[in-house]
Design a protein around this motif. Structure first.
Motif, PDB file in Angstrom:
ATOM      1  N   TYR A 199      65.494 123.873 -43.486  1.00 27.56           N
ATOM      2  CA  TYR A 199      64.083 123.585 -43.230  1.00 27.56           C
ATOM      3  C   TYR A 199      63.852 123.276 -41.987  1.00 27.56           C
ATOM      4  O   TYR A 199      62.380 123.069 -42.015  1.00 27.56           O
ATOM      5  CB  TYR A 199      63.738 122.728 -44.354  1.00 27.56           C
ATOM      6  N   SER A 207      53.478 128.090 -47.666  1.00 29.14           N
ATOM      7  CA  SER A 207      54.148 127.851 -46.312  1.00 29.14           C
ATOM      8  C   SER A 207      53.449 127.299 -45.218  1.00 29.14           C
ATOM      9  O   SER A 207      53.906 126.327 -44.508  1.00 29.14           O
ATOM     10  CB  SER A 207      55.077 128.946 -46.002  1.00 29.14           C
ATOM     11  N   GLN A 229      53.588 123.759 -43.390  1.00 25.04           N
ATOM     12  CA  GLN A 229      53.584 123.886 -41.671  1.00 25.04           C
ATOM     13  C   GLN A 229      52.233 122.926 -41.045  1.00 25.04           C
ATOM     14  O   GLN A 229      52.600 122.374 -39.984  1.00 25.04           O
ATOM     15  CB  GLN A 229      53.602 125.191 -41.290  1.00 25.04           C
ATOM     16  N   ARG A 240      59.909 124.752 -41.829  1.00 22.81           N
ATOM     17  CA  ARG A 240      59.724 125.999 -42.394  1.00 22.81           C
ATOM     18  C   ARG A 240      60.329 126.255 -43.918  1.00 22.81           C
ATOM     19  O   ARG A 240      61.214 125.614 -44.061  1.00 22.81           O
ATOM     20  CB  ARG A 240      60.757 127.089 -41.660  1.00 22.81           C
ATOM     21  N   CYS A 241      59.314 126.795 -44.442  1.00 22.44           N
ATOM     22  CA  CYS A 241      59.858 127.082 -46.005  1.00 22.44           C
ATOM     23  C   CYS A 241      59.023 128.124 -46.530  1.00 22.44           C
ATOM     24  O   CYS A 241      57.984 128.554 -45.921  1.00 22.44           O
ATOM     25  CB  CYS A 241      59.525 125.720 -46.633  1.00 22.44           C
TER      26      CYS A 241
END
Length: 448
Positions: A374, A177, A181, A188-189
């Motif tokens: 996302y 993640s 980013q 966002r994941c």
């Protein structure tokens, strides 16, 4: 000039400083222009001269129906091989339908079942397309794609996709993640995959270069020329072609025919006597709308006011049964941001010649919801309708996506005919590889 072609040309007198009459490709252009007339024609006009042997009754060696990106690639491939090719297009310009209404993405080949035509031709087509674009200065960029798992529940599916892609020879880099980013601060994941081979291309410049090379190799284009009937399977194919300018219909005799009519491929195939109806797959039309990011939205998201707020394409995981790849973020070569396509199944029997490409602003609400999975910082009211396209699918709602169908003599039993059905994504990426496959299948004899 053969009598059946006499109504299919326009004579332009006094064009520029070139002496004598000029023959313009308006509809089906004149077939027996003299060498002198051809030599004096303006470079902006096209003079039709048959490449078929004078000892035959053929008007052209090969006719390609449909001047989208795949039809253009096929016509170029055949012309460069020394074949006489006439390219028929029903519209008034090349590439006005599916080819110019896509995401313009060069796909890596992640999603397609092993051994399928889509899997094989996407990977090979990607390699050919990047090489073609670099060699001929077609604007493109290999900027990469993030494929994101929006929640921890999707991480397993992300790994399954990575393993399948590896088996197909498509490299993907796992990202945490935090790593994702770092590449795209607004995303966002739970986890992501980086596809370094994914890119974007100016589809209009690509089609213009394919068209230029086709005509430079001796090929001829006839616009406003719709195939409305004919027959195949004899010593020559005979096509009934209506000229939109005059409204008259002429008959063309061709040694071979390629049906690359895209949305209209099934209709073209159905009007050709001698082709078994069972060889024509059903058509299901899926409209996909796109929205662009409104001015000022990037600054609101903390990405600055420049178009360079994003540097990669961003795709969610495909949702099973939706027939699409999710509402993804794509970029154009100027850095403009757009989202889509969604999937809107059109009613059975919808006429591909009478499609409504308008984008309803009401579709923005589900777009916002999908994108925020996302991109949670997407501001309210930041999406504006952009454009839409329609995909010619071979299977309907709720079923796995179908494969490309490239139906040649071994498939349908008719010599000298190849039809392409269901050429949706990744058709743009696969176009040059599809052209090579069509050229091979055109030479195949029917099964005994």
């Amino acid at each position: 000039m053969p009598p059946h072609l006499r109504a299919a040309y326009s004579i332009w007198r006094g064009f520029g400083s070139a002496p004598g009459p000029q023959l313009q490709l308006h509809g089906l252009a004149a077939a027996a222009a003299s060498g002198a007339a051809a030599a004096t024609a303006s470079p902006s006009l096209h003079t039709f001269s048959t490449h078929a042997s004078p000892s035959t009754d053929l008007d052209e060696e090969v006719v390609v129906i449909g001047a989208g990106v795949v039809g253009l690639a096929v016509a170029r491939e055949l012309a460069l091989a020394g074949r006489g090719v006439l390219l028929l297009e029903a519209a008034g310009a090349v590439g006005t339908e599916t080819s110019s209404r896509s995401s313009e993405v060069i796909h890596a080949g992640l999603y397609y079942p092993p051994g399928s035509l889509k899997a094989r031709l996407c990977v090979e087509g990607r390699r050919l397309l990047y090489s073609f674009c670099a060699q001929h200065d077609v604007p493109h960029r290999k900027l990469g794609k993030l494929l994101v798992a929006a929640s921890t529940a999707q991480v397993g599916a992300l790994e399954t996709l990575r393993a399948a892609a590896a088996a197909a020879g498509v490299p993907l880099q796992p990202l945490s993640s935090g790593q994702a980013q770092e590449l795209e601060p607004a995303v966002r994941c739970a986890a992501a995959l980086l596809s370094p081979e994914t890119g974007i291309v100016d589809s209009h410049s690509l089609m213009a270069e394919l068209h230029r090379q086709f005509e430079a190799a001796g090929g001829t284009t006839a616009l406003h020329s719709r195939v409305e009937g004919g027959s195949v399977g004899g010593s020559a194919a005979r096509l009934h072609v209506r000229d939109a300018g005059s409204g008259e219909t002429v008959e063309l005799a061709a040694g071979a025919v390629v049906n690359a009519a895209g949305l209209h491929a099934q209709a073209v195939a159905a009007c050709l006597q001698g082709l078994p109806p069972a060889s024509i797959p059903p058509l299901h039309l899926a409209k996909g709308s796109y929205f662009s990011l409104a001015p000022g939205a990037l600054a609101t998201m903390g990405l600055g006011g420049s178009p360079a707020g994003f540097h990669h394409l961003v795709y969610p995981l495909p949702e099973p049964g939706t027939a699409g790849l999710g509402t993804h973020l794509t970029l154009d070569l100027a850095g403009g941001v757009r989202f889509g396509p969604d999937v809107e199944w059109l009613p059975t029997g919808t006429d591909p010649a009478a499609l409504d490409y308008r984008v309803s602003a009401e579709r923005a609400a589900p777009f916002h919801a999908a994108i925020r999975s996302y991109l949670p910082g997407l501001p309210d009211g930041s999406l504006q309708p952009a454009y839409s396209g329609v995909r010619p699918k071979l299977v309907g709602p709720g079923r796995p996506a179908g494969d490309f169908v490239v139906s040649g003599p071994r498939q349908h039993g008719v010599p000298g005919l190849v039809s392409l059905f269901g050429i949706e994504s990744p058709g743009l990426t696969s176009a040059l590889a599809l052209a090579q496959l069509v050229a091979r299948r055109l030479e195949e004899p029917p099964e005994a």
